[in-house]
Design a protein around this motif. Structure first.
Motif, PDB file in Angstrom:
ATOM      1  N   ALA A  97     -11.784  -2.971  -7.453  1.00  0.00           N
ATOM      2  CA  ALA A  97     -10.648  -2.090  -7.175  1.00  0.00           C
ATOM      3  C   ALA A  97      -9.335  -2.872  -7.120  1.00  0.00           C
ATOM      4  CB  ALA A  97     -10.887  -1.351  -5.863  1.00  0.00           C
ATOM      5  N   ILE A  98      -9.398  -4.087  -6.563  1.00  0.00           N
ATOM      6  CA  ILE A  98      -8.187  -4.924  -6.486  1.00  0.00           C
ATOM      7  C   ILE A  98      -7.660  -5.178  -7.904  1.00  0.00           C
ATOM      8  CG2 ILE A  98      -7.323  -7.238  -5.930  1.00  0.00           C
ATOM      9  CD1 ILE A  98      -9.409  -7.176  -3.550  1.00  0.00           C
ATOM     10  N   GLU A  99      -8.576  -5.512  -8.827  1.00  0.00           N
ATOM     11  CA  GLU A  99      -8.170  -5.851 -10.206  1.00  0.00           C
ATOM     12  C   GLU A  99      -7.600  -4.636 -10.945  1.00  0.00           C
ATOM     13  OE1 GLU A  99      -8.040  -8.928 -11.407  1.00  0.00           O
ATOM     14  OE2 GLU A  99      -8.765  -9.608  -9.442  1.00  0.00           O
ATOM     15  N   THR A 100      -8.238  -3.459 -10.796  1.00  0.00           N
ATOM     16  CA  THR A 100      -7.750  -2.296 -11.565  1.00  0.00           C
ATOM     17  C   THR A 100      -6.500  -1.711 -10.935  1.00  0.00           C
ATOM     18  OG1 THR A 100      -9.309  -0.882 -10.351  1.00  0.00           O
ATOM     19  CG2 THR A 100     -10.004  -1.666 -12.528  1.00  0.00           C
ATOM     20  N   SER A 101      -6.472  -1.663  -9.599  1.00  0.00           N
ATOM     21  CA  SER A 101      -5.312  -1.021  -8.971  1.00  0.00           C
ATOM     22  C   SER A 101      -4.046  -1.832  -9.200  1.00  0.00           C
ATOM     23  CB  SER A 101      -5.572  -0.797  -7.473  1.00  0.00           C
ATOM     24  OG  SER A 101      -5.695  -2.030  -6.808  1.00  0.00           O
ATOM     25  N   LYS A 102      -4.180  -3.165  -9.208  1.00  0.00           N
ATOM     26  CA  LYS A 102      -2.958  -3.965  -9.409  1.00  0.00           C
ATOM     27  C   LYS A 102      -2.459  -3.846 -10.847  1.00  0.00           C
ATOM     28  CE  LYS A 102      -4.694  -8.665 -10.324  1.00  0.00           C
ATOM     29  NZ  LYS A 102      -5.122  -9.892  -9.638  1.00  0.00           N
ATOM     30  N   ARG A 103      -3.338  -3.345 -11.742  1.00  0.00           N
ATOM     31  CA  ARG A 103      -2.913  -3.142 -13.132  1.00  0.00           C
ATOM     32  C   ARG A 103      -2.588  -1.670 -13.386  1.00  0.00           C
ATOM     33  NH1 ARG A 103      -6.693  -7.389 -13.211  1.00  0.00           N
ATOM     34  NH2 ARG A 103      -5.775  -9.258 -14.134  1.00  0.00           N
ATOM     35  N   GLY A 104      -2.412  -0.938 -12.301  1.00  0.00           N
ATOM     36  CA  GLY A 104      -1.874   0.414 -12.407  1.00  0.00           C
ATOM     37  C   GLY A 104      -2.883   1.518 -12.667  1.00  0.00           C
ATOM     38  N   LEU A 105      -4.162   1.209 -12.592  1.00  0.00           N
ATOM     39  CA  LEU A 105      -5.164   2.239 -12.869  1.00  0.00           C
ATOM     40  C   LEU A 105      -5.491   3.029 -11.605  1.00  0.00           C
ATOM     41  CD1 LEU A 105      -7.648   0.239 -15.125  1.00  0.00           C
ATOM     42  CD2 LEU A 105      -5.815   1.781 -15.838  1.00  0.00           C
ATOM     43  N   LYS A 106      -5.608   4.335 -11.776  1.00  0.00           N
ATOM     44  CA  LYS A 106      -6.009   5.191 -10.657  1.00  0.00           C
ATOM     45  C   LYS A 106      -7.464   4.878 -10.332  1.00  0.00           C
ATOM     46  CE  LYS A 106      -2.299   7.452  -9.915  1.00  0.00           C
ATOM     47  NZ  LYS A 106      -1.576   6.918  -8.747  1.00  0.00           N
ATOM     48  N   THR A 107      -7.697   4.436  -9.143  1.00  0.00           N
ATOM     49  CA  THR A 107      -9.021   3.943  -8.776  1.00  0.00           C
ATOM     50  C   THR A 107      -9.501   4.722  -7.559  1.00  0.00           C
ATOM     51  OG1 THR A 107      -8.434   1.759  -9.597  1.00  0.00           O
ATOM     52  CG2 THR A 107     -10.308   1.886  -8.090  1.00  0.00           C
ATOM     53  N   LEU A 108     -10.704   5.236  -7.642  1.00  0.00           N
ATOM     54  CA  LEU A 108     -11.278   5.988  -6.521  1.00  0.00           C
ATOM     55  C   LEU A 108     -12.505   5.238  -5.998  1.00  0.00           C
ATOM     56  CD1 LEU A 108     -11.693   8.550  -4.737  1.00  0.00           C
ATOM     57  CD2 LEU A 108     -12.995   9.522  -6.650  1.00  0.00           C
ATOM     58  N   ILE A 109     -12.493   4.957  -4.711  1.00  0.00           N
ATOM     59  CA  ILE A 109     -13.672   4.311  -4.114  1.00  0.00           C
ATOM     60  C   ILE A 109     -14.401   5.348  -3.273  1.00  0.00           C
ATOM     61  CG2 ILE A 109     -14.526   2.476  -2.607  1.00  0.00           C
ATOM     62  CD1 ILE A 109     -11.929   0.956  -3.148  1.00  0.00           C
ATOM     63  N   VAL A 110     -15.643   5.585  -3.593  1.00  0.00           N
ATOM     64  CA  VAL A 110     -16.462   6.487  -2.785  1.00  0.00           C
ATOM     65  C   VAL A 110     -17.445   5.622  -2.011  1.00  0.00           C
ATOM     66  CG1 VAL A 110     -18.148   8.351  -2.822  1.00  0.00           C
ATOM     67  CG2 VAL A 110     -16.245   8.360  -4.440  1.00  0.00           C
ATOM     68  N   ASP A 111     -17.431   5.781  -0.719  1.00  0.00           N
ATOM     69  CA  ASP A 111     -18.274   4.900   0.099  1.00  0.00           C
ATOM     70  C   ASP A 111     -18.934   5.687   1.221  1.00  0.00           C
ATOM     71  OD1 ASP A 111     -18.826   1.850   0.573  1.00  0.00           O
ATOM     72  OD2 ASP A 111     -18.502   2.754   2.549  1.00  0.00           O
ATOM     73  N   GLU A 112     -20.191   5.345   1.463  1.00  0.00           N
ATOM     74  CA  GLU A 112     -20.970   6.040   2.497  1.00  0.00           C
ATOM     75  C   GLU A 112     -20.543   5.695   3.915  1.00  0.00           C
ATOM     76  OE1 GLU A 112     -25.479   7.065   1.375  1.00  0.00           O
ATOM     77  OE2 GLU A 112     -25.090   4.961   1.809  1.00  0.00           O
ATOM     78  N   GLY A 113     -19.999   4.524   4.072  1.00  0.00           N
ATOM     79  CA  GLY A 113     -19.806   3.982   5.420  1.00  0.00           C
ATOM     80  C   GLY A 113     -18.620   4.581   6.149  1.00  0.00           C
ATOM     81  N   VAL A 114     -18.538   4.241   7.439  1.00  0.00           N
ATOM     82  CA  VAL A 114     -17.408   4.665   8.258  1.00  0.00           C
ATOM     83  C   VAL A 114     -16.174   3.855   7.871  1.00  0.00           C
ATOM     84  CG1 VAL A 114     -16.568   4.926  10.630  1.00  0.00           C
ATOM     85  CG2 VAL A 114     -19.001   5.216  10.122  1.00  0.00           C
TER      86      VAL A 114
END
Lengths: 379, 600
Positions: free
Chosen positions: B19-36
């Motif tokens: 996510a760090i690599e794609t977001s810094k290059r301007g890509l809309k990035t969605l992280i779906v995570d089970e945890g709190v």
């Protein structure tokens, strides 16, 4: 306990236990130590634990120096922390004649390789601002001197000896000794035991043991009183001592101050009582020199014995009249500090026929036939 | 419907790094995570990580999670407490637990970085409450501050079993034993050393046979096994434990990948069934990538590198920018990290997908212990693991990890200033400082220490050797507090023990104090009697019992009765010992004043 041992040692103080440990260390572990009471019940357990190398006679200096080198290794060697601290001995002189003698002593001590400083009263005040130096003529100081916990050092030797196979029988009193053509028969409250070699390390009772064997050992025991204060934070590194001022004092690792003096009016004999006069004299004298003491409280006051020899030096060796009867006695108040070197030397004499580190031939009984030169550095 | 350039399923070290690599290059990035909270397993890792500083070596896992999260920018959307429930032909669905609804997601690219699940093993009564996976213990203990029990049997000596054992000790539990079915410890030697010197036995060729208890775990039966891992009858023994922690390995969680049509292969070296991927972590489906433990059981550093590779590859595909250099740099990092012997298995497994290469590393270990008497580090790091903070943290350049990061560290004592920073930094807690004869008859040892409360200067402790055996008494002479929580405890030990003592134990004071002046307990008296001090006066001299200001007023009788009981002698026979004046503490001043008064 077996019926027969190669070596029997009478006395479970530090001297007896050190001899036993060194015998076992050098390969002879068929050894029994008889202690009539409990370990450290005699002079060792009642002493102040000072370890000094500043003596007036060269062979005492050498013996003490050897002892210090063994004390340095003792905790490591035995696994018991003996609370050894080389905080130095500060020897204060209040007497011009004594001070002059100190100058000569220091020269001799330095020649033997001991690092001793001569301090003026001003030097003392600078180093130890909490000491009142009124009346002090001069002082000597040896950093490598120090002190240790006598009980723990006694136990350290005893346990280490036991680990090597030595038997230590406490509450076992030797009541009579029969000298046989080829050894000894000891009559104890636990029965008869045979031994090829008998060693007298009975401290204040050394003369009685000598009498049992039929050898007159010219020692007399004198009571010395000693007391201890409550514990406070550690700040007092050296053992402070004065022969002319007649006192010694040190702070234990635990924080207590332990101190005593000699009493010229003491009569020979075993006496475990204590006098209030001692506390009074000490309070007055010590508060003047060490004013910080005045608010401290004394918690315990007891007594022990100096087993005095005619020249205030130990008597160590093998009897000429009864072969295989050895003695390490008459320490005159310095048995604790000399025990490591003496134990080693006597063990070497027995096993190798000669000592390897320190020559102790001058300390044998026959010296008194030539006359007496008294050790002066004694409280 | 949520549309995004890049969907990351699982926000652990791999997902966050991507996510760090794609977001810094301007890509809309969605992280779906089970945890709190984001971070995956990192949030429960309280130990310092290995590796090099570029990938957070010497930083604790939960801190790494924070640092990774802090690098995300506004292009990242996070859906917490949300589980991807299916990768369908037409859409991806996720269940949002907080809002209790299914979300539909349509991404251009997908990274599946869901990690692994814990292996379990069958044994009698393994259904009882009190039996946990190691991950569950970490979640309870490190994330939610709940200690699962007091006495633990750890099954498995891989890195997780060793680390969790250490963390259980830090949390105040006892670890009765670690059983390991094979003939050697599975994890890093340095991790094993950490628990051994605290006295935890690692029993090789041992396994759990059964859990004891009706409603919950009350004990465990363990036994020795033969070469075929069969229990040797007659070797069974019971341990009284209330927790059995299972740490026997991880299995990649391939469900989502498999249902998405990713080719799955069975490669035991990578943990079992794993998805196919290429050098860029791309599966056989063009827009689906995998990274982290799902792609093969490894560790967090390689998961982060793999995540970065995915992020860079996805950014290149979607933006058309040439990022070949960035990609190759990360691929080189992977080769570098995987060059050590612990990665032999992984490399062998990955050979099935594409050829592997490795750098050579040095096995030359430090030959000498340095100049006796100088305060200096002793590095007890004898296993080729990818790690070098000792080198990079040393301010005087005395430590080198020559060539590859998997090489063993070497120290040039002539350059060492004895500052101790390496000991503080070493993730394996494998660097100790020593100085022989720092005082006459005493050696100094400086130990990295991660337990609370910290000991205090002057405190007496029991020195332990590398196996956790008691070797003597020690005294704390200094405690240097470190912001990274690896504090340096300076210990003075009897001379000769500098190369023996590697740990210490604070003597446990039982509540039953006998001598209140000197704080001597029943236990200490009993131990002293067992050591042979069977006289009241000997005990007094040995323990200082009754030597305080009260003169033994209360403790004397209790001590005598303990003595009588232990030695089977009557109190009469033992005697009451000696009483000495003064019967209460008396001030010097009072004596001096009284004397003046009496003379009047």
């Amino acid at each position: 306990m077996k019926n027969e041992y190669k070596v029997a040692i009478i006395g479970g103080g530090i001297v007896g236990c050190s001899i036993a440990y060194h015998l076992a260390k050098f390969g002879e572990n068929d050894v029994v130590v008889f202690e009539k009471d409990y370990l450290s019940s005699g002079s060792t357990g009642r002493c102040a634990g000072g370890i000094r190398q500043q003596w007036s006679s060269p062979h005492n200096v050498l013996l003490a120096m050897r002892s210090v080198s063994l004390f340095e290794k003792l905790s490591q060697e035995t696994g018991v922390d003996i609370e050894y601290k080389q905080g130095g001995y500060l020897v204060l002189s209040y007497d011009d004649q004594e001070a002059a003698q100190f100058e000569k002593n220091v020269q001799m001590q330095r020649e033997l390789g001991l690092d001793v400083e001569i301090l003026t009263p001003k030097d003392v005040k600078q180093r130890y601002p909490y000491i009142d130096v009124s009346g002090v003529k001069m002082a000597t100081f040896c950093q490598k001197d120090g002190h240790a916990n006598p009980h723990l050092a006694n136990f350290a030797y005893a346990r280490a000896a036991q680990k090597l196979g030595v038997h230590i029988m406490t509450h076992t009193k030797v009541m009579a000794v029969e000298v046989l053509p080829n050894g000894f028969e000891l009559f104890t409250n636990r029965g008869k035991i045979g031994a090829k070699i008998l060693i007298n390390a009975a401290g204040p009772h050394s003369r009685e043991i000598g009498n049992m064997v039929g050898v007159d050992l010219p020692t007399e025991s004198y009571r010395h009183q000693i007391m201890v204060t409550e514990a406070v934070k550690n700040f007092f590194n050296p053992m402070a001592i004065s022969f002319s001022g007649n006192f010694y004092m040190r702070q234990t690792k635990h924080g207590q101050f332990i101190m005593g003096q000699g009493d010229p009016e003491e009569k020979p004999g075993i006496n475990n009582n204590v006098t209030y006069r001692f506390e009074r004299e000490m309070a007055e004298k010590m508060c003047a020199i060490f004013p910080f003491l005045s608010k401290l409280r004394i918690v315990r006051h007891w007594s022990g014995h100096y087993n005095m020899s005619p020249d205030a030096q130990p008597i160590i060796g093998e009897s000429t009249s009864v072969p295989s009867f050895y003695y390490a006695i008459g320490f005159s108040g310095h048995g604790f500090m000399l025990a490591p070197a003496v134990g080693e030397a006597l063990a070497q004499m027995i096993i190798y026929g000669r000592t390897l580190h320190v020559d102790i031939t001058e300390l044998n009984l026959d010296r008194f036939e030539k006359g007496v030169v008294r050790e002066k550095n004694v409280v | 419907m949520v549309k995004t350039d890049f969907l990351i399923i699982g926000g652990g070290p791999a997902g966050l790094s991507a996510a760090i690599e794609t977001s810094k290059r301007g890509l809309k990035t969605l992280i779906v995570d089970e945890g709190v909270e984001l971070g995956g397993q990192l949030v429960k890792q309280t130990h310092k990580f290995f590796g090099h500083e570029g990938f957070y070596a010497s930083v604790r896992g939960f801190e790494i999670a924070k640092r990774l999260i802090s690098q995300l920018n506004e292009n990242v959307t996070i859906m917490n407490q949300t589980t991807v429930t299916g990768i369908y032909e037409d859409i991806i669905t996720a269940y949002d637990r907080e809002n209790d609804l299914i979300v539909e997601i349509e991404p251009k690219y997908i990274l599946i970085s869901v990690g692994a699940s814990e292996r379990f093993i069958p044994f009698e009564n393994n259904h009882l409450p009190g039996i946990y996976g190691a991950g569950a213990v970490q979640t309870l203990m490190n994330q939610f501050k709940v200690l699962p029990g007091k006495r633990v049997l750890m099954v498995g000596s891989g890195n997780i079993g060793l680390i969790v054992s250490y963390q259980l000790l830090q949390a105040g539990a006892q670890v009765k034993a670690i059983v390991e079915i094979t003939e050697k410890v599975g994890g890093y030697q340095v991790h094993a050393a950490k628990v051994k010197r605290l006295g935890v036995p690692i029993l090789l060729r041992h396994t759990i046979v059964k859990a004891i208890g009706d409603e919950k775990v009350e004990g465990a039966v363990i036994a020795q096994v033969d070469e075929k891992f069969n229990v040797i009858p007659g070797t069974e023994r019971e341990l009284a434990v209330d927790v059995i922690c299972i740490a026997v390995g991880l299995v990649p969680s391939i469900e989502l990948a498999q249902m998405a049509g990713v080719k799955i292969e069975y490669i035991p070296e990578l943990g079992g069934f794993v998805p196919f991927r290429d050098r860029e972590m791309r599966t056989n489906i063009k827009n689906i990538f995998v990274a982290g433990d799902l792609a093969g059981i490894e560790e967090a550093t390689t998961a982060m590198i793999e995540g970065k590779i995915v992020g860079v590859a996805v950014a290149r595909d979607l933006t058309g920018i040439d990022l070949q250099e960035d990609l190759e740099k990360m691929q080189k990092e992977l080769v570098e990290f995987r060059s050590g012997p612990f990665s032999d298995k992984v490399r062998k497994g990955l050979e099935r997908f594409f050829p592997q290469s490795a750098h050579s590393y040095s096995k030359d270990a430090q030959q000498d212990l340095g100049p006796t008497g100088k305060l200096r580090p002793i590095i007890e790091c004898f296993e080729n693991i990818p790690c070098n903070p000792c080198q990079t943290s040393c301010p005087s350049g005395a430590i080198t990890v020559p060539g590859n990061i998997n090489s063993l560290p070497l120290i040039d004592y002539s350059k060492c200033t004895g500052c101790g920073i390496c000991a503080m930094k070493c993730p394996g807690l494998a660097i100790f400082m020593v100085q022989e004869n720092h005082q006459p008859g005493r050696d100094l040892i400086v130990l990295p220490y991660e337990f609370l409360p910290l000991p205090e200067k002057g405190q007496k402790v029991i020195a332990l050797d590398r196996e956790g055996r008691e070797v003597g008494q020690a005294e704390i002479v200094k405690v240097v507090k470190s912001s990274n929580k690896t504090h340096l405890v300076h210990l003075s030990v009897p001379a000769g023990l500098a190369q023996v003592v590697r740990s210490f134990r604070i003597p446990q004071k039982s509540d039953s104090i006998v001598c209140r002046c000197e704080e001597i307990t029943v236990e200490e008296i009993e131990r002293a009697i067992d050591e042979g001090y069977t006289d009241y006066e000997e005990l007094r001299r040995y323990l200082r019992i009754g030597m305080g200001p009260c003169g033994g007023r209360t403790c004397r009788v209790i001590t005598l009765s303990i003595l009588a009981r232990k030695t089977k002698k009557s109190i009469q026979e033992i005697g009451c010992g000696t009483f000495r004046p003064p019967s209460m503490p008396v001030k010097f001043d009072s004596i001096v004043k009284g004397e003046i008064d009496n003379e009047k």
